[in-house]
Enzyme design. Structure first.
Site, PDB file in Angstrom:
ATOM      1  N   ALA A 195     -25.081  21.660  44.984  1.00 42.80           N
ATOM      2  CA  ALA A 195     -26.423  22.070  45.407  1.00 42.80           C
ATOM      3  C   ALA A 195     -26.776  23.461  44.882  1.00 42.80           C
ATOM      4  O   ALA A 195     -27.910  23.706  44.461  1.00 42.80           O
ATOM      5  CB  ALA A 195     -26.514  22.041  46.929  1.00 42.80           C
ATOM      6  N   VAL A 207     -24.981  17.098  51.677  1.00 43.50           N
ATOM      7  CA  VAL A 207     -25.201  17.527  50.300  1.00 43.50           C
ATOM      8  C   VAL A 207     -24.086  18.497  49.930  1.00 43.50           C
ATOM      9  O   VAL A 207     -23.828  19.463  50.653  1.00 43.50           O
ATOM     10  CB  VAL A 207     -26.574  18.229  50.183  1.00 43.50           C
ATOM     11  CG1 VAL A 207     -26.765  18.814  48.795  1.00 43.50           C
ATOM     12  CG2 VAL A 207     -27.702  17.255  50.509  1.00 43.50           C
ATOM     13  N   CYS A 208     -23.414  18.249  48.805  1.00 43.46           N
ATOM     14  CA  CYS A 208     -22.313  19.126  48.383  1.00 43.46           C
ATOM     15  C   CYS A 208     -22.832  20.528  48.070  1.00 43.46           C
ATOM     16  O   CYS A 208     -23.755  20.694  47.260  1.00 43.46           O
ATOM     17  CB  CYS A 208     -21.623  18.552  47.158  1.00 43.46           C
ATOM     18  SG  CYS A 208     -20.477  19.722  46.402  1.00 43.46           S
ATOM     19  N   ILE A 209     -22.211  21.526  48.654  1.00 35.85           N
ATOM     20  CA  ILE A 209     -22.716  22.893  48.495  1.00 35.85           C
ATOM     21  C   ILE A 209     -22.564  23.396  47.057  1.00 35.85           C
ATOM     22  O   ILE A 209     -23.480  24.026  46.516  1.00 35.85           O
ATOM     23  CB  ILE A 209     -22.059  23.859  49.504  1.00 35.85           C
ATOM     24  CG1 ILE A 209     -22.705  25.241  49.410  1.00 35.85           C
ATOM     25  CG2 ILE A 209     -20.556  23.964  49.311  1.00 35.85           C
ATOM     26  CD1 ILE A 209     -22.418  26.135  50.598  1.00 35.85           C
ATOM     27  N   PHE A 260     -23.788  13.342  48.996  1.00 31.92           N
ATOM     28  CA  PHE A 260     -24.583  13.483  47.775  1.00 31.92           C
ATOM     29  C   PHE A 260     -23.913  14.477  46.843  1.00 31.92           C
ATOM     30  O   PHE A 260     -23.684  15.642  47.216  1.00 31.92           O
ATOM     31  CB  PHE A 260     -26.006  13.943  48.123  1.00 31.92           C
ATOM     32  CG  PHE A 260     -26.772  12.944  48.949  1.00 31.92           C
ATOM     33  CD1 PHE A 260     -27.580  11.996  48.340  1.00 31.92           C
ATOM     34  CD2 PHE A 260     -26.659  12.922  50.332  1.00 31.92           C
ATOM     35  CE1 PHE A 260     -28.277  11.051  49.088  1.00 31.92           C
ATOM     36  CE2 PHE A 260     -27.356  11.985  51.092  1.00 31.92           C
ATOM     37  CZ  PHE A 260     -28.156  11.049  50.469  1.00 31.92           C
TER      38      PHE A 260
END
Lengths: 130, 135
Positions: A82, A77-79, A39
């Site tokens: 995010a 989820v991409c940090i 994501f």
């Protein structure tokens, strides 16, 4: 076949997440593997457990979480994306001094390297977005 | 992870107004560390990402156009630009940043990174890559 999916849009405003979910479900039903769902951009907003859509509408976050639980699908989820958009797990919330986390079950927060690795490991990487 | 694949990043959106271009660049820079073959293509409004003399100071967003000029240092040496997209927007290759890479085999001669291609050529390039990421 081994698929990796990249989702670039958040839920409800765009159809990208719905289409990706339907694709993942159909691929798994046909015996294919979903190596990872990554994501990115506003796509990280699929991973908050605080969405409360109307009861007669689909709950995309729950659909993804259930898929992860039933088929052991890796939802990442991409940090960096995010952090910009306020998606936090317990570790990140503590590290950033925030008063709570909102990551949904089955999702995990990690780096962009996970997307590149998915591109390398999968037979096909499919991007869902505008 | 030892397998070498050819990655192509398709950049289709203007540099400001949305975050796609900036976050695409972040993937390119991380991806460059994985020792894969990496190329970029610019089409549609994505060609604006390479415009020379950009000034983002009035937007409140971080200007990042200089990052494209550093791509050569990350061994990203092929920036394909679709000529039809340029022409539709009244642009020519001369309007773009002079982006180069240094060829260590030729005494670090500076060579142009920007490669103009037609829509048909770009279609062949997409078909010839293993992983195509679209932003």
């Amino acid at each position: 076949m081994r698929f990796a999916l990249q989702i670039n849009e958040g839920p409800y405003t765009h159809q990208a997440s719905d289409t990706a979910y339907q694709f993942a479900k159909a691929a798994l039903a046909r015996g294919h593997e979903i190596f990872r769902v990554f994501f990115y951009h506003d796509g990280v907003n699929n991973g908050t457990r605080y969405t409360v859509p109307p009861q007669d509408d689909r709950n995309l976050q729950k659909l993804w979480s259930d898929l992860a639980e039933q088929h052991n699908v890796d939802l990442v989820v991409c940090i960096a994306a995010a952090q910009r958009r306020g998606i936090l797990d317990a570790n990140e919330a503590k590290r950033q001094g925030k008063d709570g986390d909102n990551i949904a079950p089955g999702f995990r927060i990690s780096g962009l390297g996970q997307l590149i690795e998915a591109g390398i490991q999968a037979d096909r990487l499919i991007v869902f977005g505008d | 992870m030892s397998e070498m694949k050819k990655f192509l990043y398709l950049n289709r959106k203007a540099p400001y107004g949305t975050i796609y271009a900036l976050e695409s660049l972040e993937v390119v820079l991380i991806g460059a560390a994985f020792e894969q073959e990496v190329s970029l293509a610019f089409l549609d409004d994505g060609v604006f990402q390479l415009m020379n003399n950009q000034d983002a100071s009035g937007t409140g967003m971080k200007g990042f156009s200089k990052t494209y000029r550093a791509l050569g240092d990350y061994e990203v040496r092929k920036l394909y630009v679709e000529t039809e997209s340029l022409a539709l927007r009244g642009l020519a290759v001369d309007d773009l940043m002079p982006i180069t890479w240094e060829d260590e085999d030729e005494d670090y001669a500076e060579k142009p990174s920007i490669i103009p291609v037609s829509k048909a050529e770009l279609a062949e390039l997409i078909a010839g890559h293993d992983v195509v990421l679209s932003f």
